[in-house]
Design an enzyme around this catalytic site. Structure first.
Site, mmCIF file in Angstrom:
data_model
loop_
_atom_site.group_PDB
_atom_site.id
_atom_site.type_symbol
_atom_site.label_atom_id
_atom_site.label_comp_id
_atom_site.label_asym_id
_atom_site.label_seq_id
_atom_site.Cartn_x
_atom_site.Cartn_y
_atom_site.Cartn_z
ATOM 1 N N SER A 101 3.101 3.706 -7.777
ATOM 2 C CA SER A 101 3.594 4.263 -9.033
ATOM 3 C C SER A 101 3.728 3.200 -10.121
ATOM 4 O O SER A 101 3.916 2.010 -9.840
ATOM 5 C CB SER A 101 4.953 4.927 -8.818
ATOM 6 N N THR A 153 0.835 -1.203 0.000
ATOM 7 C CA THR A 153 0.000 0.000 0.000
ATOM 8 C C THR A 153 0.869 1.251 0.000
ATOM 9 O O THR A 153 2.005 1.233 0.467
ATOM 10 C CB THR A 153 -0.934 0.022 1.219
ATOM 11 N N PRO A 154 0.344 2.374 -0.493
ATOM 12 C CA PRO A 154 1.103 3.623 -0.563
ATOM 13 C C PRO A 154 0.895 4.499 0.662
ATOM 14 O O PRO A 154 0.115 4.164 1.564
ATOM 15 C CB PRO A 154 0.523 4.290 -1.804
ATOM 16 N N TRP A 155 1.572 5.652 0.652
ATOM 17 C CA TRP A 155 1.534 6.546 1.805
ATOM 18 C C TRP A 155 0.471 7.638 1.706
ATOM 19 O O TRP A 155 0.257 8.371 2.667
ATOM 20 C CB TRP A 155 2.900 7.220 2.004
ATOM 21 N N LYS A 189 2.291 -4.821 3.447
ATOM 22 C CA LYS A 189 3.482 -3.985 3.608
ATOM 23 C C LYS A 189 3.116 -2.528 3.336
ATOM 24 O O LYS A 189 3.106 -2.081 2.199
ATOM 25 C CB LYS A 189 4.597 -4.407 2.647
ATOM 26 N N GLU A 213 -3.194 -1.027 -9.294
ATOM 27 C CA GLU A 213 -3.695 0.304 -9.652
ATOM 28 C C GLU A 213 -2.525 1.258 -9.515
ATOM 29 O O GLU A 213 -2.048 1.519 -8.411
ATOM 30 C CB GLU A 213 -4.861 0.690 -8.735
ATOM 31 N N CYS A 256 -3.679 9.635 -7.301
ATOM 32 C CA CYS A 256 -3.455 9.088 -8.640
ATOM 33 C C CYS A 256 -4.439 9.643 -9.663
ATOM 34 O O CYS A 256 -4.152 9.632 -10.861
ATOM 35 C CB CYS A 256 -3.523 7.574 -8.601
ATOM 36 N N ALA A 315 6.244 2.935 -12.099
ATOM 37 C CA ALA A 315 7.619 2.436 -12.083
ATOM 38 C C ALA A 315 7.754 1.250 -11.134
ATOM 39 O O ALA A 315 8.373 0.229 -11.469
ATOM 40 C CB ALA A 315 8.570 3.559 -11.673
ATOM 41 N N GLU A 329 3.432 12.705 -14.153
ATOM 42 C CA GLU A 329 2.524 12.892 -13.022
ATOM 43 C C GLU A 329 3.259 13.707 -11.956
ATOM 44 O O GLU A 329 4.222 13.236 -11.363
ATOM 45 C CB GLU A 329 2.111 11.530 -12.468
#
Length: 485
Positions: free
Chosen positions: A232, A153-155, A179, A251, A285, A234, A384
């Site tokens: 991301s 998961t992202p921040w 994570k 995603e 996003c 990348a 982005e």
């Protein structure tokens, strides 16, 4: 600053227990709004990962056999337990992430709603009886859980994006090793108390905050059956290369095109574009990343944007007047600096903002920025930005606007503003994105909305939201019964 929350859960969460794990190394966590150290957490090791995966496999069989209605009841209890902690979790999220408190409140409430929603979805995850050429056979399909998911998961939405995977995953019978990043793990760790209170069996959810190397170990672990990722493009590319044949639900990045046609309601379009550019400091996003405006309404649109931008208040996330908090980390702030340097070198028109605000507790407070006459080869257009910036590109006509919108390797979500139904349908069908919002912010989202990227774009595959996520976290199993002699 107002009185700040004190994190109470600063350990790994493995199989129902908070633990320091096998490592003696710790990672410090700093608030982007104050710059102060707010906690330190253990850095997980491969031994911790092995234990979490093993416990997940032990737990998943009994969880599947429990039955969907019993699983749904526990998911409902998780939602209720989160609802009872809304203010506590929201304050903690604003402390570690930097977003305004009101935004965090909405995030936590949506996270709770997802557990209720997917509990209801799971009991309606129907199969089919299929006709057969052999009249003595009956073919029956059903959805079956994949197994143990590795979730990264992202921040930017710490708890909400945890829930986007774990709520449908639990409802459908899966186990999870999650994570989160080491800079925003505290809200998710604190939320584990809600899962324990609700009776989620030990082992079905473990939380091990880590960074890139640990993420690669998670994805490649032989005991991980599938991977869910939000982040991301990348990083998504690296995950795909590492995961092999494991099912992936990804995603990834967007570069949100917002198209304003000549017949648009300009005031509505300007408000929506600004909202989509500064919400969560633009770290979304589906943020407003490029506004493509028909030349006939360009001047009027710019004037409306500048007027509405007066409502944006940058400041302390816990101040009720603030609606734009600091950026979360130096990496995204440096990217904004790079994009603005490129804009200056190209002679683009910076109408508002353009840099970090001085005199703040940290140098992560970035001014809301409006840049006009942006060229399609500039970094503001090609990449982005992931910051509070609204780039405006002028289009000659509708065809030119559509061409500019689609001239991008990413394709997550777009928006179009028009009062013409035929034009609305044209852009809905021809914009190369996964979702098109007509006459509202590009950042519009709903918990029951199938959210994901377009085919042929670097934005991933699968859908986050509603019944569609349950499909992506299960596989289709077919049974064939012979009924003849």
């Amino acid at each position: 600053m107002s009185s700040l929350p004190v994190p109470t859960r600063t350990q790994l969460f493995i199989a129902g227990e908070f633990t320091d794990g096998a490592s003696t190394e710790r990672a410090d966590i700093f608030s982007p709004s104050t710059g102060e150290k707010i906690a330190s957490i253990p850095v997980p090791t491969t031994a911790d990962l092995d234990l979490a995966v093993a416990k997940a496999h032990e737990a998943k069989t009994a969880w599947r056999k429990l039955g969907v209605f019993a699983r749904a009841e526990i998911c409902h209890r998780v939602g209720t337990a989160l609802e009872s902690r809304v203010e506590e979790l929201a304050r903690l999220q604003s402390l570690e992430q930097g977003k305004p408190y009101e935004e965090s409140l909405a995030d936590v409430k949506e996270a709770a709603q997802l557990f209720h929603l997917h509990a209801e979805d799971a009991v309606r995850l129907y199969g089919e009886t299929l006709p057969s050429n052999d009249i003595q056979k009956r073919q029956i399909t059903q959805r079956a859980p994949i197994g143990v998911f590795g979730i990264i998961t992202p921040w930017n939405f710490p708890l909400l994006m945890f829930a986007e995977f774990v709520a449908p995953g639990l409802a459908t019978g899966n186990a999870h090793v999650v994570k989160p990043p080491t800079n925003t793990p505290l809200t998710v760790l604190a939320a584990m108390d809600a899962l324990v209170e609700a009776g989620v069996p030990n082992g079905l959810v473990s939380v091990l905050p880590g960074e890139g190397e640990f993420g690669a170990a998670l994805v490649s672990h032989p005991g991980i059956d599938a991977v869910g990722f939000i982040g991301s493009s990348a990083t998504a590319t690296k995950i795909q290369a590492t995961a092999g044949l494991k099912p992936l639900l990804i995603e990834a990045s967007g570069n949100g095109p917002v198209v304003v046609l000549a017949d648009a309601n300009i005031e509505r379009a300007a408000k929506a574009a600004v909202d989509g550019a500064f919400y969560c400091a633009g770290q979304v996003c589906c943020a407003t990343e490029r506004v493509i405006v028909h030349k006939d309404v360009h001047e009027k649109f710019v004037a409306a944007v500048l007027e509405y931008s007066k409502t944006v208040v940058l400041g302390d996330p816990f101040d009720p007047n603030t609606n734009l908090g600091p950026l979360n980390n130096e990496g995204v702030a440096a990217k904004m600096d790079r994009h603005m340097e490129d804009a200056r070198e190209r002679g683009l028109d910076i109408l508002l903002g353009g840099g970090r605000r001085e005199g703040q507790p940290t140098d992560l407070y970035y001014e809301f920025t409006v840049v006009d006459n942006v060229t399609t080869d500039s970094l503001l257009s090609r990449e982005e930005s992931f910051g509070p910036v609204l780039p405006i590109i002028v289009a000659e006509d509708d065809d030119d606007a559509l061409r500019i919108a689609n001239d991008d390797p990413l394709g997550l979500q777009g928006a179009v503003f028009t009062e013409n139904l035929s034009k609305a349908f044209r852009f809905m069908e021809e914009m190369e994105v996964g979702q098109v919002v007509v006459n509202d912010s590009n950042g519009w989202w709903d918990v029951n909305m199938p959210f994901g990227g377009a085919g042929g774009k670097g934005t991933g595959w699968g859908r986050i939201g509603g019944m569609y996520t349950l499909h992506d976290m299960t596989y289709l199993r077919t049974g064939v019964i012979h009924i003849g002699a």
